[in-house]
Design a protein around this motif. Structure first.
Motif, PDB file in Angstrom:
ATOM      1  N   GLU A   1      -4.743  -6.114  -5.294  1.00 15.64           N
ATOM      2  CA  GLU A   1      -4.965  -7.563  -5.064  1.00 15.64           C
ATOM      3  C   GLU A   1      -4.648  -8.367  -6.545  1.00 15.64           C
ATOM      4  O   GLU A   1      -4.079  -9.386  -6.394  1.00 15.64           O
ATOM      5  CB  GLU A   1      -6.685  -7.782  -4.720  1.00 15.64           C
ATOM      6  CG  GLU A   1      -6.896  -7.282  -3.440  1.00 15.64           C
ATOM      7  CD  GLU A   1      -8.467  -7.542  -3.218  1.00 15.64           C
ATOM      8  OE1 GLU A   1      -8.977  -7.644  -2.018  1.00 15.64           O
ATOM      9  OE2 GLU A   1      -9.556  -7.235  -4.203  1.00 15.64           O
TER      10      GLU A   1
ATOM     11  N   ARG B   1       1.002  -1.439   0.101  1.00 21.44           N
ATOM     12  CA  ARG B   1      -0.092   0.048  -0.126  1.00 21.44           C
ATOM     13  C   ARG B   1       0.686   1.423  -0.096  1.00 21.44           C
ATOM     14  O   ARG B   1       0.532   2.129  -0.611  1.00 21.44           O
ATOM     15  CB  ARG B   1      -1.188  -0.164   1.151  1.00 21.44           C
ATOM     16  CG  ARG B   1      -2.034  -0.924   1.015  1.00 21.44           C
ATOM     17  CD  ARG B   1      -3.118  -1.041   2.111  1.00 21.44           C
ATOM     18  NE  ARG B   1      -3.793  -2.067   2.310  1.00 21.44           N
ATOM     19  CZ  ARG B   1      -4.670  -2.487   1.597  1.00 21.44           C
ATOM     20  NH1 ARG B   1      -5.201  -1.583   0.552  1.00 21.44           N
ATOM     21  NH2 ARG B   1      -5.496  -3.418   1.601  1.00 21.44           N
TER      22      ARG B   1
ATOM     23  N   ASP C   1      -1.413   5.128  -4.982  1.00 20.61           N
ATOM     24  CA  ASP C   1      -2.369   5.600  -5.961  1.00 20.61           C
ATOM     25  C   ASP C   1      -3.245   4.526  -6.608  1.00 20.61           C
ATOM     26  O   ASP C   1      -4.297   4.669  -7.421  1.00 20.61           O
ATOM     27  CB  ASP C   1      -1.802   6.406  -7.212  1.00 20.61           C
ATOM     28  CG  ASP C   1      -1.065   7.691  -6.936  1.00 20.61           C
ATOM     29  OD1 ASP C   1      -1.572   8.108  -5.574  1.00 20.61           O
ATOM     30  OD2 ASP C   1      -0.096   7.996  -7.468  1.00 20.61           O
ATOM     31  N   LEU C   2      -3.229   2.991  -6.377  1.00 21.94           N
ATOM     32  CA  LEU C   2      -3.568   1.995  -6.627  1.00 21.94           C
ATOM     33  C   LEU C   2      -4.912   1.775  -5.885  1.00 21.94           C
ATOM     34  O   LEU C   2      -4.741   1.865  -4.576  1.00 21.94           O
ATOM     35  CB  LEU C   2      -2.847   0.845  -6.759  1.00 21.94           C
ATOM     36  CG  LEU C   2      -1.712   0.834  -7.659  1.00 21.94           C
ATOM     37  CD1 LEU C   2      -0.924  -0.460  -7.912  1.00 21.94           C
ATOM     38  CD2 LEU C   2      -2.198   1.085  -9.159  1.00 21.94           C
ATOM     39  N   SER C   3      -5.926   1.299  -6.315  1.00 22.27           N
ATOM     40  CA  SER C   3      -7.162   0.973  -5.630  1.00 22.27           C
ATOM     41  C   SER C   3      -6.651  -0.465  -4.888  1.00 22.27           C
ATOM     42  O   SER C   3      -5.883  -0.992  -5.133  1.00 22.27           O
ATOM     43  CB  SER C   3      -8.330   0.831  -6.323  1.00 22.27           C
ATOM     44  OG  SER C   3      -8.139  -0.317  -7.335  1.00 22.27           O
ATOM     45  N   ASP C   4      -7.728  -0.733  -3.935  1.00 19.57           N
ATOM     46  CA  ASP C   4      -7.578  -1.921  -3.246  1.00 19.57           C
ATOM     47  C   ASP C   4      -7.496  -3.254  -4.070  1.00 19.57           C
ATOM     48  O   ASP C   4      -6.932  -4.292  -4.220  1.00 19.57           O
ATOM     49  CB  ASP C   4      -8.526  -2.139  -2.168  1.00 19.57           C
ATOM     50  CG  ASP C   4      -8.428  -1.423  -0.910  1.00 19.57           C
ATOM     51  OD1 ASP C   4      -7.182  -0.865  -0.711  1.00 19.57           O
ATOM     52  OD2 ASP C   4      -9.097  -1.618  -0.087  1.00 19.57           O
ATOM     53  N   ARG C   5      -8.502  -3.042  -5.319  1.00 14.84           N
ATOM     54  CA  ARG C   5      -8.486  -4.094  -6.526  1.00 14.84           C
ATOM     55  C   ARG C   5      -7.382  -4.354  -7.141  1.00 14.84           C
ATOM     56  O   ARG C   5      -6.990  -5.255  -7.550  1.00 14.84           O
ATOM     57  CB  ARG C   5      -9.836  -3.944  -7.029  1.00 14.84           C
ATOM     58  CG  ARG C   5     -10.038  -4.777  -8.132  1.00 14.84           C
ATOM     59  CD  ARG C   5     -10.932  -4.387  -9.254  1.00 14.84           C
ATOM     60  NE  ARG C   5     -10.919  -3.302 -10.025  1.00 14.84           N
ATOM     61  CZ  ARG C   5     -11.535  -2.604 -10.758  1.00 14.84           C
ATOM     62  NH1 ARG C   5     -12.836  -3.343 -11.188  1.00 14.84           N
ATOM     63  NH2 ARG C   5     -11.354  -1.485 -11.580  1.00 14.84           N
ATOM     64  N   ASP C   6      -6.778  -2.925  -7.555  1.00 12.67           N
ATOM     65  CA  ASP C   6      -5.393  -3.120  -8.098  1.00 12.67           C
ATOM     66  C   ASP C   6      -4.622  -3.752  -7.251  1.00 12.67           C
ATOM     67  O   ASP C   6      -3.801  -4.617  -8.057  1.00 12.67           O
ATOM     68  CB  ASP C   6      -5.041  -1.602  -8.625  1.00 12.67           C
ATOM     69  CG  ASP C   6      -5.815  -0.863  -9.615  1.00 12.67           C
ATOM     70  OD1 ASP C   6      -6.603  -1.729 -10.444  1.00 12.67           O
ATOM     71  OD2 ASP C   6      -5.781   0.188  -9.727  1.00 12.67           O
TER      72      ASP C   6
ATOM     73  N   LYS D   1      -0.234   1.784 -15.053  1.00  7.84           N
ATOM     74  CA  LYS D   1      -0.266   2.383 -13.893  1.00  7.84           C
ATOM     75  C   LYS D   1       0.834   2.357 -13.151  1.00  7.84           C
ATOM     76  O   LYS D   1       1.360   3.441 -12.480  1.00  7.84           O
ATOM     77  CB  LYS D   1      -1.570   1.983 -12.956  1.00  7.84           C
ATOM     78  CG  LYS D   1      -2.827   2.531 -13.303  1.00  7.84           C
ATOM     79  CD  LYS D   1      -4.085   1.842 -12.392  1.00  7.84           C
ATOM     80  CE  LYS D   1      -5.371   2.285 -13.043  1.00  7.84           C
ATOM     81  NZ  LYS D   1      -6.374   1.606 -12.194  1.00  7.84           N
TER      82      LYS D   1
END
Length: 86
Positions: A26, A14, A19-24, A61
């Motif tokens: 995962e 993290r 800048d990455l989402s939790d989904r990204d 990304k």
């Protein structure tokens, strides 16, 4: 579910990719573990085609030219630890 257990994300991931989402994150964890689109899709409850598209977006990304580069970047950030969690 199973996905949450398999893709428990280290805090370092993290911090390295704020800048990455939790989904990204995962998905990146699955890529770092060397899983293919089908395996990641099964773990996270998505269609393999969706994961394929999301991985393509994820590579851009994080500045990875290909999946192998994404694995190196993710592992350098502490993702992809395939040891069993206690």
């Amino acid at each position: 579910g199973r996905g949450a257990e398999r893709f428990r994300l280290p805090r370092a991931g993290r911090q390295s990719f704020p800048d990455l989402s939790d989904r990204d994150l995962e998905i990146l964890e699955g890529v770092a573990q060397g899983l293919d689109h089908t395996a990641i899709a099964r773990e996270l409850g998505y269609a393999p085609k969706t994961i394929r598209n999301l991985v393509s977006e994820l590579l851009a990304k994080i500045g990875a030219v290909d999946r192998a580069a994404a694995v190196r970047i993710a592992r350098a950030a502490g993702l992809g630890d395939v040891r069993p969690h206690e």
